[in-house]
Design a protein around this motif. Structure first.
Motif, PDB file in Angstrom:
ATOM      1  N   TYR B 105      64.533  -5.958  92.083  1.00  0.00           N
ATOM      2  CA  TYR B 105      64.225  -5.302  90.992  1.00  0.00           C
ATOM      3  C   TYR B 105      65.393  -4.400  90.389  1.00  0.00           C
ATOM      4  O   TYR B 105      66.056  -4.018  89.789  1.00  0.00           O
ATOM      5  N   ARG B 106      65.653  -3.343  91.634  1.00  0.00           N
ATOM      6  CA  ARG B 106      66.922  -1.748  91.863  1.00  0.00           C
ATOM      7  C   ARG B 106      68.088  -2.622  91.386  1.00  0.00           C
ATOM      8  O   ARG B 106      69.121  -2.256  90.502  1.00  0.00           O
ATOM      9  N   VAL B 107      68.137  -4.013  91.764  1.00  0.00           N
ATOM     10  CA  VAL B 107      70.262  -4.115  91.426  1.00  0.00           C
ATOM     11  C   VAL B 107      69.867  -4.983  89.674  1.00  0.00           C
ATOM     12  O   VAL B 107      70.352  -4.346  89.424  1.00  0.00           O
ATOM     13  N   PHE B 108      68.665  -5.492  90.068  1.00  0.00           N
ATOM     14  CA  PHE B 108      69.176  -5.890  88.236  1.00  0.00           C
ATOM     15  C   PHE B 108      68.295  -4.408  87.524  1.00  0.00           C
ATOM     16  O   PHE B 108      69.043  -4.450  86.492  1.00  0.00           O
ATOM     17  N   ARG B 109      67.718  -3.198  87.825  1.00  0.00           N
ATOM     18  CA  ARG B 109      68.348  -2.545  86.645  1.00  0.00           C
ATOM     19  C   ARG B 109      69.175  -1.899  87.067  1.00  0.00           C
ATOM     20  O   ARG B 109      70.663  -1.661  86.115  1.00  0.00           O
ATOM     21  N   GLU B 110      70.243  -1.889  88.208  1.00  0.00           N
ATOM     22  CA  GLU B 110      71.600  -1.628  87.859  1.00  0.00           C
ATOM     23  C   GLU B 110      72.491  -1.772  86.981  1.00  0.00           C
ATOM     24  O   GLU B 110      73.824  -1.577  86.614  1.00  0.00           O
ATOM     25  N   ALA B 111      72.461  -3.001  87.308  1.00  0.00           N
ATOM     26  CA  ALA B 111      73.213  -4.477  86.377  1.00  0.00           C
ATOM     27  C   ALA B 111      72.861  -3.834  84.960  1.00  0.00           C
ATOM     28  O   ALA B 111      73.635  -4.052  84.199  1.00  0.00           O
ATOM     29  N   ALA B 112      71.198  -3.841  84.552  1.00  0.00           N
ATOM     30  CA  ALA B 112      71.057  -3.239  83.125  1.00  0.00           C
ATOM     31  C   ALA B 112      72.012  -2.379  82.761  1.00  0.00           C
ATOM     32  O   ALA B 112      72.179  -1.917  80.818  1.00  0.00           O
ATOM     33  N   GLU B 113      71.700  -0.991  83.477  1.00  0.00           N
ATOM     34  CA  GLU B 113      72.820   0.200  83.596  1.00  0.00           C
ATOM     35  C   GLU B 113      74.159  -0.110  83.499  1.00  0.00           C
ATOM     36  O   GLU B 113      74.796   0.613  82.113  1.00  0.00           O
ATOM     37  N   LEU B 115      75.465  -3.068  81.479  1.00  0.00           N
ATOM     38  CA  LEU B 115      75.760  -3.438  80.820  1.00  0.00           C
ATOM     39  C   LEU B 115      75.363  -2.554  79.392  1.00  0.00           C
ATOM     40  O   LEU B 115      76.001  -2.866  78.327  1.00  0.00           O
ATOM     41  N   ALA B 116      74.510  -1.769  79.540  1.00  0.00           N
ATOM     42  CA  ALA B 116      74.234  -0.835  78.545  1.00  0.00           C
ATOM     43  C   ALA B 116      75.292  -0.057  78.028  1.00  0.00           C
ATOM     44  O   ALA B 116      75.938  -0.124  77.119  1.00  0.00           O
ATOM     45  N   LEU B 118      78.509  -1.180  78.729  1.00  0.00           N
ATOM     46  CA  LEU B 118      79.924  -2.054  77.932  1.00  0.00           C
ATOM     47  C   LEU B 118      79.535  -2.029  76.724  1.00  0.00           C
ATOM     48  O   LEU B 118      79.838  -2.016  75.508  1.00  0.00           O
ATOM     49  N   GLU B 119      77.810  -1.994  76.406  1.00  0.00           N
ATOM     50  CA  GLU B 119      77.073  -1.907  74.859  1.00  0.00           C
ATOM     51  C   GLU B 119      77.773  -0.698  74.301  1.00  0.00           C
ATOM     52  O   GLU B 119      78.067  -1.161  73.119  1.00  0.00           O
ATOM     53  N   GLN B 122      81.180  -1.278  73.560  1.00  0.00           N
ATOM     54  CA  GLN B 122      81.410  -2.430  72.450  1.00  0.00           C
ATOM     55  C   GLN B 122      80.636  -1.953  71.223  1.00  0.00           C
ATOM     56  O   GLN B 122      81.296  -2.648  69.614  1.00  0.00           O
TER      57      GLN B 122
END
Lengths: 188, 242, 188
Positions: B105-113, B115-116, B118-119, B122
Motif C-alpha cells: 500500500y505504501r508503494v502505491f501511495r507514493e506512486a499516487a503522490e 502522479l499528483a 505530475l498532474e 500538467q
C-alpha cells in the motif's frame, strides 16, 4: 538550397505540423509528413525545442507522440482567458489510479485488496473521466472486468507511455510489482 | 516533498525531522509498534511557543496522522480479503501478510503522490483546442451548418405532430446512407434537400437520415450546393466530378 | 525586472494566449488576460509578428480578433499530415451519437431506450474519440451521468455550434425532439 536552409524549412514545417496536429502526433507521422527519416525528425524536434527556450510554447513528448503546449509558467495568463483545467483528482482516486496504472490489467477486487478499501466508486469516476477503461475479462469464476489506463491518462499526467511512469526508490515500480509474465510484453 | 522545515521529534530509537520518521517507518527501518506516538504529539505540543508557525504545525499534524494510520495498520487485523484474492494467498503467518500489505500500500501511495505532482504540472500546461480553422476538412461548398439545420428544422416541423417514436427496427445510419446514395445515383440533376426526408417518417428516422447525410458529406460522397442565399439546397452524388 | 524583460514575458504570455485560445481572440480579451492596455497589447502583437518572421507560424488578424495559424508556404506538409483521416465510426456508434446529439443532455439509459440496444460500449468509444463528454448528472436516484456532444463532434460534422441554432418558434430543436416529461425540465 544550403543544408542549413533545408533544416530551417523543415523546422518551420515541423512547427506547423505540431500546431495543426492539435494533440500528440507520433514521430512516424511527423517523419512521413516531412518526408525525412525518423532520426532526422528527432533531431529537428530537438532543434525546435531549443528554439523554443525563450518562447511561450514548448514541445512535449506525451502519449506516444509530440505536441505543442504552453509553458507552465504562463498558466495564470492562460487561465484568465480560457476555462481552467478540470479538477485535480482526489487522493483516493489517485491511489486507485496508481494501482490500475502500475498493475494493469487489474480487477476491482485486486485494486481493493491493495488499497484495503472499497474502490468501486473511484473506479467508476475514473472510467467516467476516461482515465481508465475496461480492457477485458479475467478468466475464471465470475470473469471479473479487467481495467487498464487510457491515452487520456497519459495526457493527463504528461507521460510518454506506461514505461514513463515515475520510478520509485530508484526502481521502476512496475518491475518491483510486476506480476506480469514475460510473454505479456505488448509494452510500448 | 516538503524540504522546508520539518519539525524535529524525539522518540524511542529516533531523533530528527518528523518527515524522516515517516520515511523510515514506511521503509520498515523503524518499528512503529515500539513508538509511543501519543507522547510524541504531547511533547511537540508542549514545545509550541506562543507564535505558531501554521505551515510547520500542519506538516506535523499531517505526519502524525500518517504515522497513526500506519501504526493502526500494523496493529489491526486486515480486512477480509475479497473472494478472488483468498485462494492466491500463501499460508503465511499473519504478521508477514500484514507487513506485505502495508508495504504494498505504501508503494502505491507514493506512486499516487508522484502522479499528483505530475498532474499539478500538467494542469498548468495548455494544448491547442480544436478550432474552426481545422474544420476546413469538411467541404460544405458555400453552405453553413445553419443552412442545413434550417432545412432540417423544416423537415422536423412537418413531422412534429407524431406523438411517440418507437425506434423502428433496422433504421441505421448505414442503411440511410445507402438509400441516399441510391436516390442521388438515379437523379443526376440533383435532389432537393427536403425530398430526402419522408415527412411521415418517425423523427428518429429523419434524424438518422440527417446524420447519414452529414456523414456522406464528410466522406465527400455527396455534394451540397445552393444557387442563391436562402435558396433551395440541392444534393448531388459524388462531389469530386463537379 | 527591466522593461525589456517585462515585454518579453508579456510577449511569451501573448503567444500562449493565442495558442490556447484556439480560434480568433478579440483584442479586448487578450489585453484583459495580459492585464495591460489594448494599445500595449497591439504593440506586443506587432512584436510577436516580427519574432515570427522566420518561423512556421504567424499571427493572423481575422474578423473576430487575432489567431495563430500556419504559414501558407508550409501547407503541403500540413496536408500530408491531415490527409490520414481517422477511421469512420461504426454504424452503431453513429446511431448512439445521433441520439446523444439530438437529445442532449441524455443518460445512458435514455440512449438505450431510444436505440433499443445496449449502448455503453459505444458511449465509451465516443468518449474516447472525444465526440461526446459528460455534461453533468441527472438529479434523482443514482444520479446517472448526462452526456452531450463536444467541439470535436462539431468539427467532425463541420458544424459551427449546436446551441447557436436559431430558436424555432421560441423553442430549440432539442426541445422539439425531446420526449422528456414536463417534470424533467432541467433545461440549461
Amino acid at each position: 538550397m544550403t543544408e542549413a536552409d533545408r533544416r530551417h524549412v523543415l523546422c518551420c514545417a515541423l512547427e506547423c505540423l505540431l500546431f495543426a496536429g492539435g494533440g500528440p502526433v507520433p514521430l512516424r507521422k511527423l517523419a512521413a509528413a516531412l518526408q525525412c527519416s525518423e532520426e532526422e525528425t528527432e533531431s529537428l524536434l530537438a532543434q525546435l525545442q531549443l528554439d523554443y527556450r525563450s518562447r511561450g510554447l514548448m514541445v512535449q513528448q506525451v502519449a506516444g507522440g509530440y505536441q505543442l503546449c504552453t509553458r507552465p509558467e504562463y498558466a495564470e495568463y492562460v487561465t484568465r482567458l480560457v476555462a481552467a483545467q478540470p479538477e485535480p483528482l482526489s487522493r483516493a482516486a489517485l491511489e486507485t489510479l496508481a494501482v490500475v496504472a502500475y498493475r494493469q490489467p487489474v480487477t476491482r477486487a485486486e485494486v481493493e485488496a491493495v488499497r484495503g478499501a472499497r474502490s468501486d466508486h473511484h473506479l467508476r469516476r475514473l472510467l467516467e473521466r476516461n482515465l481508465i477503461r475496461e480492457v477485458g475479462r479475467k478468466p475464471g469464476p465470475g470473469a471479473p472486468i479487467l481495467y487498464g489506463t487510457t491515452e487520456v491518462f497519459l495526457r493527463h499526467f504528461g507521460l510518454r507511455d506506461l514505461s514513463d511512469l515515475p520510478p520509485l526508490e530508484g526502481r521502476r515500480v512496475q518491475d518491483m510489482l510486476g506480476t506480469r509474465a514475460a510473454g505479456e510484453s505488448e509494452e510500448r | 516533498m516538503s524540504d522546508g522545515r520539518s519539525p524535529i521529534v524525539r522518540v524511542a530509537g529516533f531523533e530528527g525531522p518528523v518527515q524522516e520518521l515517516v520515511r523510515r517507518a514506511h521503509a520498515g527501518e523503524v518499528d512503529l509498534r515500539e513508538v509511543d506516538l501519543s507522547s510524541m504529539v504531547r511533547s511537540y505540543l508542549d514545545a509550541l511557543g506562543p507564535e505558531v508557525d501554521l505551515e510547520e504545525a500542519t506538516e506535523f499534524l499531517w505526519a502524525a496522522a500518517v504515522l497513526v494510520e500506519l501504526k493502526s495498520k500494523l496493529l489491526l487485523p486486515p480486512k477480509p480479503s475479497p473472494p478472488e484474492a483468498v485462494g492466491e494467498e500463501e499460508a503465511a503467518d499473519l504478521e508477514e501478510r500484514l507487513r506485505q500489505r502495508v508495504e504494498e500500500y505504501r508503494v502505491f501511495r507514493e506512486a499516487a503522490e508522484a502522479l499528483a505532482a505530475l498532474e499539478a504540472v500538467q494542469r498548468r500546461v495548455f494544448t491547442r483546442p480544436p478550432d474552426e480553422a481545422s474544420a476546413g476538412e469538411l467541404p460544405l461548398v458555400g453552405l453553413t451548418a445553419e443552412d442545413l439545420f434550417a432545412a432540417f428544422r423544416r423537415v422536423l416541423e412537418r413531422s412534429e405532430q407524431r406523438v411517440e417514436e418507437v425506434p423502428p427496427e433496422g433504421v441505421t445510419v448505414a442503411d440511410r446512407m445507402q438509400a441516399i446514395l441510391a436516390t442521388l445515383a438515379s437523379s443526376p440533376q440533383g435532389v432537393l434537400f427536403e425530398d430526402l426526408f419522408e415527412p411521415a417518417s418517425p423523427r428518429i428516422v429523419i434524424i438518422v437520415t440527417f446524420l447519414a447525410l452529414l456523414e456522406l458529406v464528410r466522406r465527400r460522397r455527396v455534394r451540397v450546393a445552393q444557387t442563391e442565399p436562402f435558396g433551395p439546397i440541392r444534393l448531388y452524388a459524388g462531389g469530386r466530378d463537379g
